[in-house]
Design a protein around this motif. Sequence first.
Motif: not given
Length: 414
Positions: A6-7, A12-14, A30-35, A71-74
Motif C-alpha cells: 500500500l505504501s 506511485h500515485a504521488v 518528494l518522500p522516499e517512502r509513504v507511511k 484519491k483520483e489516482r488511487l
Amino acid sequence: MTPADLSLTVLHAVRRAVDDGALRVDAGDLPERVKVERPRPGGRGDYASNIALTLARPAGRRPLDVAGILKERLEHSPGLAAVDITGAGFLNFTLRQDAERALVREILREGQRYGWREPHGATARLVHRADLRAAVVADAASRILVSQGYRVEVGCEGPGDPEWALLGARPGAEAPDAGERHAVADVVPLPVPYTARELLDRLGPDAARWGLLSAAAHDTARLGDELLRQQEGNPLFLVRYAHARVRALLHNARQLGFAPGEDEAPGSVVDDVVEHEDESGREGLGREGLGRYESGRQEPSRHEPAADRPAPTPYAQAPTPAQPPTPHARRLVAVLGDQPAVLAAAARHRAPDRVVRQLEAVADVLLDFQHTVLPRGDEKPSAAHRSRLALAEAAGTVLAGGLSLLGISAPDRI
C-alpha cells in the motif's frame, strides 16, 4: 495487499500526480517512502496516511486539495475497495476482500521468508561492543538485515569471547582502532552481568537469546527464571505455544478429513466465528489447553546453539480464505500484514526487539482466534473451516520465520 504494498502504491500515485503536473513539488521534497498506519479516531477503513498534509506546503495547495488529487489516482488501484478523505486531508484506505485472501496466499507461498526483500547489493556494517548482549543483538540484527537484502559485515569493538558461540553469536573480527570513525560501536545495548555459559546452564539457548533480545537496547535485559515458566505470563512460551497450536490444528484437521489444496466452492470465514468466540478473552480457554502448562517448567536445552539448528520444515499447503475474516480473524490478518514493515524497521534501526514485539502481537491474536478453526460438536468440515485453517497456518508461518530470524527454535510440540 500488505502495508508495504500500500505504501508503494500511494508513493506511485504521488509520483504520477507530479509527473502529469497535477502537483507541483520539487524532487527534493518528494518522500522516499509513504507511511501508512491504522486509522486514528475519526478515520475509517483498514489503513490511513497523512501524505496529503505532508505535501501540501511544498505543493502550495490545501491538504484537502492534495488528498483529492491523490484519491483520483488511487481509487482504481488493485487491492483497494475504497479511498476516503477524512479530517484535514487524511487518506483512508479500505482493502478489497480478496486482498486478505491474497495476503494469506502470499505468506503460504513465501513461507518463512515472507516479508523478506530481494538482495540489492548494499552492504551493512555492524560494529558491536565487546560484551555478550551486544554480540547476540548484532547476530540477530545481521540476520534481519540479510532478510532485507543486505550483505552484512560484523565487527567487534574489542577482543571477542569464543563462549558467545554457546548462544549462537560468533565474535566478529576485531575492528580497527576505535578512534577511527568507522570502527566506533553502533550496537551498544545495556550489558548483562552474566557469561554465556551461565545463561546457557540456567536458561538454555532459546530462553537466553529471547531474554537478551526482547528488551530495547536502552532497557535492562529480562533474564529472570520467568523465562522457564510455561504460563501465560511468559511471552516466549506464548509465542512458541501459539506456533505449536497451529501444528496441532493442522494435524487434527487431517484427522477430520480436511483436504489441503482441494478445490472448494467459496466459503465464509465469517460463518459462526462470532458464535464461537470466547467473550471472556484471556480468562477463558479460547487459548485452548493453555491452563495445562500453568505450573510446568520448560527445561533448558543442552543441545546445539539455536543458530545452528535447521529451520522448521515448511507447512503443508493449505487452502486460502474465501471471505474476509472477522473479528479476531480480521485482527489476525491485519497484524500479519504488518510483518514486512516490521522487518524493514527492525533492519533500519538494528532493533531485534521490534521483531519480538511483532511475534508477541501475532501470538496474542492467534490464541484468541485458534479455537474457531476446527468444527465443533456435530459440525462437518466446511470451506469456512478450511479458510480459517489457512489463516492459522499463515500465522504459524510468520511465528516460525520470526523466531528463526531471532535464532530461536519453533518446536512443533510443547
